[in-house]
Design a protein around this motif. Structure first.
Motif, PDB file in Angstrom:
ATOM      1  N   ILE A 107       0.815  -1.211   0.000  1.00 52.91           N
ATOM      2  CA  ILE A 107       0.000   0.000   0.000  1.00 52.91           C
ATOM      3  C   ILE A 107       0.849   1.262   0.000  1.00 52.91           C
ATOM      4  O   ILE A 107       0.495   2.276  -0.611  1.00 52.91           O
ATOM      5  CB  ILE A 107      -0.974  -0.008   1.210  1.00 52.91           C
ATOM      6  CG1 ILE A 107      -2.030   1.084   1.051  1.00 52.91           C
ATOM      7  CG2 ILE A 107      -0.236   0.116   2.543  1.00 52.91           C
ATOM      8  CD1 ILE A 107      -3.156   0.985   2.068  1.00 52.91           C
ATOM      9  N   THR A 108       2.026   1.212   0.635  1.00 50.66           N
ATOM     10  CA  THR A 108       2.884   2.396   0.729  1.00 50.66           C
ATOM     11  C   THR A 108       3.680   2.654  -0.545  1.00 50.66           C
ATOM     12  O   THR A 108       4.389   3.663  -0.636  1.00 50.66           O
ATOM     13  CB  THR A 108       3.859   2.252   1.913  1.00 50.66           C
ATOM     14  OG1 THR A 108       4.582   1.025   1.771  1.00 50.66           O
ATOM     15  CG2 THR A 108       3.122   2.261   3.238  1.00 50.66           C
ATOM     16  N   ARG A 109       3.592   1.757  -1.515  1.00 46.47           N
ATOM     17  CA  ARG A 109       4.312   1.947  -2.785  1.00 46.47           C
ATOM     18  C   ARG A 109       3.377   2.408  -3.903  1.00 46.47           C
ATOM     19  O   ARG A 109       3.834   2.685  -5.013  1.00 46.47           O
ATOM     20  CB  ARG A 109       5.012   0.654  -3.213  1.00 46.47           C
ATOM     21  CG  ARG A 109       6.136   0.229  -2.276  1.00 46.47           C
ATOM     22  CD  ARG A 109       6.716  -1.114  -2.693  1.00 46.47           C
ATOM     23  NE  ARG A 109       7.686  -1.634  -1.735  1.00 46.47           N
ATOM     24  CZ  ARG A 109       9.010  -1.662  -1.942  1.00 46.47           C
ATOM     25  NH1 ARG A 109       9.497  -1.193  -3.074  1.00 46.47           N
ATOM     26  NH2 ARG A 109       9.820  -2.148  -1.025  1.00 46.47           N
ATOM     27  N   ASN A 110       2.087   2.487  -3.639  1.00 42.96           N
ATOM     28  CA  ASN A 110       1.150   3.004  -4.636  1.00 42.96           C
ATOM     29  C   ASN A 110       1.297   4.517  -4.740  1.00 42.96           C
ATOM     30  O   ASN A 110       1.407   5.213  -3.728  1.00 42.96           O
ATOM     31  CB  ASN A 110      -0.281   2.639  -4.253  1.00 42.96           C
ATOM     32  CG  ASN A 110      -0.619   1.216  -4.628  1.00 42.96           C
ATOM     33  OD1 ASN A 110      -1.025   0.926  -5.737  1.00 42.96           O
ATOM     34  ND2 ASN A 110      -0.422   0.293  -3.679  1.00 42.96           N
ATOM     35  N   LEU A 111       1.254   5.000  -5.972  1.00 40.90           N
ATOM     36  CA  LEU A 111       1.480   6.425  -6.210  1.00 40.90           C
ATOM     37  C   LEU A 111       0.512   6.931  -7.275  1.00 40.90           C
ATOM     38  O   LEU A 111       0.360   6.327  -8.336  1.00 40.90           O
ATOM     39  CB  LEU A 111       2.922   6.654  -6.666  1.00 40.90           C
ATOM     40  CG  LEU A 111       3.327   8.077  -7.062  1.00 40.90           C
ATOM     41  CD1 LEU A 111       3.235   9.021  -5.870  1.00 40.90           C
ATOM     42  CD2 LEU A 111       4.743   8.078  -7.640  1.00 40.90           C
ATOM     43  N   VAL A 112      -0.144   8.044  -6.986  1.00 40.66           N
ATOM     44  CA  VAL A 112      -1.015   8.743  -7.939  1.00 40.66           C
ATOM     45  C   VAL A 112      -0.428  10.134  -8.156  1.00 40.66           C
ATOM     46  O   VAL A 112      -0.137  10.842  -7.185  1.00 40.66           O
ATOM     47  CB  VAL A 112      -2.450   8.857  -7.403  1.00 40.66           C
ATOM     48  CG1 VAL A 112      -3.348   9.536  -8.436  1.00 40.66           C
ATOM     49  CG2 VAL A 112      -3.012   7.496  -7.028  1.00 40.66           C
ATOM     50  N   LEU A 121      10.436   6.438  -4.102  1.00 44.29           N
ATOM     51  CA  LEU A 121       9.459   5.890  -3.158  1.00 44.29           C
ATOM     52  C   LEU A 121       9.792   4.427  -2.859  1.00 44.29           C
ATOM     53  O   LEU A 121       9.762   3.991  -1.693  1.00 44.29           O
ATOM     54  CB  LEU A 121       8.047   6.010  -3.733  1.00 44.29           C
ATOM     55  CG  LEU A 121       6.919   5.357  -2.932  1.00 44.29           C
ATOM     56  CD1 LEU A 121       6.786   5.986  -1.546  1.00 44.29           C
ATOM     57  CD2 LEU A 121       5.599   5.450  -3.707  1.00 44.29           C
ATOM     58  N   ASP A 122      10.131   3.671  -3.897  1.00 42.25           N
ATOM     59  CA  ASP A 122      10.540   2.273  -3.697  1.00 42.25           C
ATOM     60  C   ASP A 122      11.800   2.183  -2.843  1.00 42.25           C
ATOM     61  O   ASP A 122      11.895   1.337  -1.928  1.00 42.25           O
ATOM     62  CB  ASP A 122      10.797   1.598  -5.054  1.00 42.25           C
ATOM     63  CG  ASP A 122       9.507   1.317  -5.821  1.00 42.25           C
ATOM     64  OD1 ASP A 122       8.430   1.338  -5.190  1.00 42.25           O
ATOM     65  OD2 ASP A 122       9.596   1.069  -7.035  1.00 42.25           O
ATOM     66  N   GLU A 123      12.771   3.038  -3.132  1.00 44.31           N
ATOM     67  CA  GLU A 123      14.017   3.011  -2.362  1.00 44.31           C
ATOM     68  C   GLU A 123      13.759   3.329  -0.889  1.00 44.31           C
ATOM     69  O   GLU A 123      14.332   2.689   0.007  1.00 44.31           O
ATOM     70  CB  GLU A 123      15.025   4.005  -2.939  1.00 44.31           C
ATOM     71  CG  GLU A 123      15.709   3.520  -4.207  1.00 44.31           C
ATOM     72  CD  GLU A 123      17.015   4.266  -4.467  1.00 44.31           C
ATOM     73  OE1 GLU A 123      17.306   5.240  -3.740  1.00 44.31           O
ATOM     74  OE2 GLU A 123      17.741   3.855  -5.396  1.00 44.31           O
ATOM     75  N   GLU A 124      12.906   4.304  -0.640  1.00 38.81           N
ATOM     76  CA  GLU A 124      12.582   4.666   0.737  1.00 38.81           C
ATOM     77  C   GLU A 124      11.898   3.506   1.449  1.00 38.81           C
ATOM     78  O   GLU A 124      12.200   3.207   2.615  1.00 38.81           O
ATOM     79  CB  GLU A 124      11.671   5.906   0.736  1.00 38.81           C
ATOM     80  CG  GLU A 124      11.345   6.452   2.110  1.00 38.81           C
ATOM     81  CD  GLU A 124      12.504   7.153   2.780  1.00 38.81           C
ATOM     82  OE1 GLU A 124      12.454   7.308   4.013  1.00 38.81           O
ATOM     83  OE2 GLU A 124      13.461   7.533   2.077  1.00 38.81           O
ATOM     84  N   ASN A 125      10.978   2.845   0.739  1.00 38.86           N
ATOM     85  CA  ASN A 125      10.321   1.676   1.316  1.00 38.86           C
ATOM     86  C   ASN A 125      11.329   0.569   1.618  1.00 38.86           C
ATOM     87  O   ASN A 125      11.279  -0.066   2.675  1.00 38.86           O
ATOM     88  CB  ASN A 125       9.237   1.166   0.360  1.00 38.86           C
ATOM     89  CG  ASN A 125       7.884   1.796   0.601  1.00 38.86           C
ATOM     90  OD1 ASN A 125       7.078   1.316   1.388  1.00 38.86           O
ATOM     91  ND2 ASN A 125       7.629   2.906  -0.100  1.00 38.86           N
ATOM     92  N   ASP A 126      12.235   0.323   0.669  1.00 41.45           N
ATOM     93  CA  ASP A 126      13.232  -0.742   0.865  1.00 41.45           C
ATOM     94  C   ASP A 126      14.123  -0.458   2.080  1.00 41.45           C
ATOM     95  O   ASP A 126      14.383  -1.341   2.902  1.00 41.45           O
ATOM     96  CB  ASP A 126      14.107  -0.887  -0.381  1.00 41.45           C
ATOM     97  CG  ASP A 126      13.355  -1.509  -1.548  1.00 41.45           C
ATOM     98  OD1 ASP A 126      12.310  -2.139  -1.308  1.00 41.45           O
ATOM     99  OD2 ASP A 126      13.820  -1.355  -2.698  1.00 41.45           O
ATOM    100  N   GLU A 127      14.590   0.787   2.169  1.00 40.76           N
ATOM    101  CA  GLU A 127      15.478   1.146   3.276  1.00 40.76           C
ATOM    102  C   GLU A 127      14.769   0.965   4.622  1.00 40.76           C
ATOM    103  O   GLU A 127      15.336   0.423   5.577  1.00 40.76           O
ATOM    104  CB  GLU A 127      15.958   2.587   3.112  1.00 40.76           C
ATOM    105  CG  GLU A 127      16.934   2.781   1.954  1.00 40.76           C
ATOM    106  CD  GLU A 127      17.256   4.240   1.700  1.00 40.76           C
ATOM    107  OE1 GLU A 127      16.968   5.069   2.594  1.00 40.76           O
ATOM    108  OE2 GLU A 127      17.783   4.563   0.614  1.00 40.76           O
TER     109      GLU A 127
END
Length: 633
Positions: A145-150, A191-197
């Motif tokens: 859910i935190t990787r969805n982007l509009v 956004l993906d990188e932030e989620n991964d970290e």
């Protein structure tokens, strides 16, 4: 405006900060947010009529429940189409059981667009495209859910090629090379990188996956994502984004080229491209609404907190002056005064054009957007006449008679509604090759308003870009009144250079001022200047954008503004009319005086606020010289 030039976009973001039940109890409807979005978008219809889109995110939904809704339309009335489509679902629910329309839990689980976070967008078709795929908002989906982007925005970036290469260098395979897709994927990458970290950091601390998701929602660093994503953007933008879990942002470019305004209280947070739109929709005072600071992002967290955060260091303010001249709604208090001043400040040139003969001059405007500058022009004429009256009275002194005094006092500017736009015509044609077909819309004239063969006829317009409608229609229509002279007044200066920050003025051949300068060079034996500019532009074509100079300025350098205006008048005068024709333009100096807070003037002066602007103008000149009929960005 007689010439049709198009703004690319308008945005509207709305966050409901209370549970839906609150709005049902207070306002009597569970669709408070949806209804307000309808108004926010309708009140910005001036910013785009070729397409529209709306996205919505529901907060705190369970896994397996739909939490993102989106609908886009390129219908002839796209906003109405969007909300008709959405409301049709509610109509079905109401038929089955009217009570369900007041059951917010049922609506959130079973109907789209019943969430707390909305993002709307309006657009004009550019680049010859007007497909549903070109409509914002764009969606980047993921099971996390935190990787969805509009994303939706009012923007144009000049360095799409460079940004595209960055994406491919990190291993992405974008589906197309456009600034919208590039921006979406650039933000999405970080956004993906932030989620991964965050994931690996929390995993190392012993958190299990469901806990990690909630921790990421609470700690996601939106400021860092936006800083990393936008670090190398070159252009003008007001970029809005929603994350699947409920955070949102609006990011403005460092020069403040594209506009964005916002408001918040304990119930709502709103962002829109124009201030009066928010005022009207929520019945607010002008001073309650803030302008988003250039280089900053308004970050709205899932918990309802709102902050304006520095993302990119602000640069010299270069807010788009065309927003004030034409694009933005004229009911903004500041814009209304500025447009009147644009008309007022051009009066000295108007007086020269009619040889100060106000007794034999009729003043009007080209409907409908030039009406406010017309009021300003008339105010300026009244000021001039009052000074003349005062001087005449003083000269006559105590010997003045009643008849003389009456004659002096009754002098006034002759005002008539000359041109009438008496039919609604869709004057925003997306396909470039069809632009000339929009000749003249449906103008008509008021007969008997001009004394034949004696009067000057002065009409004011917002600006003159190509002059196509003037030449092919308006001059001929006005000439039916048999004036001695027709004077067309532009409340904007001569448009000489392409815009690359969000206005559809992209090719040198689109500008009558450029064509006039080229003709003057040829007639004066300076044709070599054209070749020299072409050579200099070609020599720079592989330079980094930071090293490129705007050599197209040399095309205009040998001539005064008045010489170019005279040539424009000659080129636009149809052969079959009887009246003399003059064209008067606003000066850049008076433009800045009228609009002191919006000093972006690159389309008039060639002084681009970002390095990419110089790259674009040189490429546009090369395209013109080589007969390539395409945009330079």
């Amino acid at each position: 405006m007689s010439d049709a030039i198009k703004h690319e976009c308008g945005i509207a973001l709305l966050r409901l900060k209370k549970p839906l039940q609150f709005y049902l109890d207070k306002y009597g409807t569970a669709f408070y947010g949806l209804n307000k979005m309808n108004l926010l978008m309708e009140k910005q219809i001036n910013r785009g009529q070729d397409g529209a889109g709306l996205a919505n995110i529901k907060l705190d939904m369970n896994p397996g429940e739909r939490y993102i809704s989106r609908y886009r339309s390129i219908d002839s009335k796209p906003i109405q189409d969007i909300f008709s489509h959405i409301n049709s679902r509610f109509a079905e629910i109401g038929k089955e059981n009217p009570a369900l329309l007041k059951d917010v839990d049922y609506l959130k689980k079973n109907a789209g667009f019943t969430g707390e976070l909305f993002l709307g967008h309006l657009r004009y078709g550019t680049f010859g495209r007007n497909s549903i795929e070109s409509c914002h908002p764009f969606l980047r989906q993921n099971n996390w859910i935190t990787r969805n982007l509009v994303v939706a925005g009012n923007f144009n970036l000049t360095n799409v090629d460079e940004l595209f290469d960055v994406l491919t260098s990190i291993g992405q395979h974008p589906k197309e090379k456009s600034d919208t897709v590039t921006v979406l994927e650039k933000i999405g990458h970080f956004l993906d990188e932030e989620n991964d970290e965050l994931y690996y950091e929390l995993k190392a601390k012993g958190y299990v996956n469901p806990e990690i998701t909630h921790k990421i929602i609470d700690t996601l660093n939106i400021e860092r994502i936006l800083k990393r994503a936008s670090a190398d953007w070159d252009g003008g933008y007001a970029m809005a984004g929603l994350f699947g879990h409920g955070d949102a942002f609006v990011l403005r470019d460092p020069n403040g080229i594209r506009p964005a305004y916002w408001y918040e209280d304990d119930e709502i947070c709103i962002v829109a491209s124009e201030r009066p739109v928010i005022q009207t929709t929520f019945k607010l005072k002008r001073e309650q609404i803030k302008e988003l600071t250039p280089g900053h992002a308004l970050i709205i967290r899932k918990n309802g907190s709102v902050s304006e955060t520095l993302i990119n260091e602000p640069k010299e303010p270069k807010k788009c002056s065309f927003e004030r001249i034409y694009f933005s709604r004229g009911n903004d208090a500041s814009i209304y005064e500025e447009r009147k001043n644009l008309g007022r400040y051009v009066v000295p040139q108007v007086l020269d054009a009619v040889n100060h003969d106000l007794d034999n001059s009729v003043f009007s405007f080209i409907p409908n957007t030039a009406e406010t500058s017309f009021y300003g022009m008339i105010k300026g004429l009244e000021d001039y006449l009052n000074q003349q009256k005062l001087q005449q009275v003083l000269e006559l002194g105590t010997a003045i008679t009643k008849e003389q005094l009456e004659k002096i006092l009754f002098q006034r500017a002759r005002i008539e509604k000359i041109a009438i736009k008496d039919a609604k015509v869709r004057t925003f044609i997306s396909q470039d090759e069809s632009r000339d077909d929009l000749v003249a819309s449906s103008y008509d004239i008021t007969y008997g308003s001009v004394i034949r063969g004696k009067d000057n006829l002065v009409v004011i317009d917002d600006s003159i870009v190509r002059g196509t409608t003037l030449k092919q229609s308006i001059f001929r229509i006005l000439d039916r009144l048999d004036p001695k002279r027709i004077v067309v007044v532009s409340s904007a200066p001569q448009i000489r250079y392409p815009d690359c920050y969000g206005i559809d003025m992209a090719k040198m051949g689109d500008f009558i001022a450029f064509e006039a300068a080229i003709e003057l060079l040829k007639e004066s034996g300076r044709g070599q200047v054209i070749e020299d500019v072409y050579r200099k532009c070609k020599e720079q074509i592989q330079y980094p954008k930071e090293q490129i100079k705007n050599y197209v300025k040399e095309i205009y350098a040998p001539f005064t503004d008045e010489q170019i205006s005279a040539k424009i008048a000659q080129m636009l005068t149809p052969e079959d009319i009887n009246a003399e024709v003059s064209i008067v333009y606003q000066s850049v100096e008076n433009l800045h005086k009228a609009c002191p807070d919006n000093l972006g003037d690159w389309y008039f002066t060639g002084n681009y606020p970002t390095p990419g602007g110089n790259k674009v103008v040189n490429k546009a000149f090369i395209n013109w010289k080589e007969g390539i009929n395409e945009r330079a960005y």
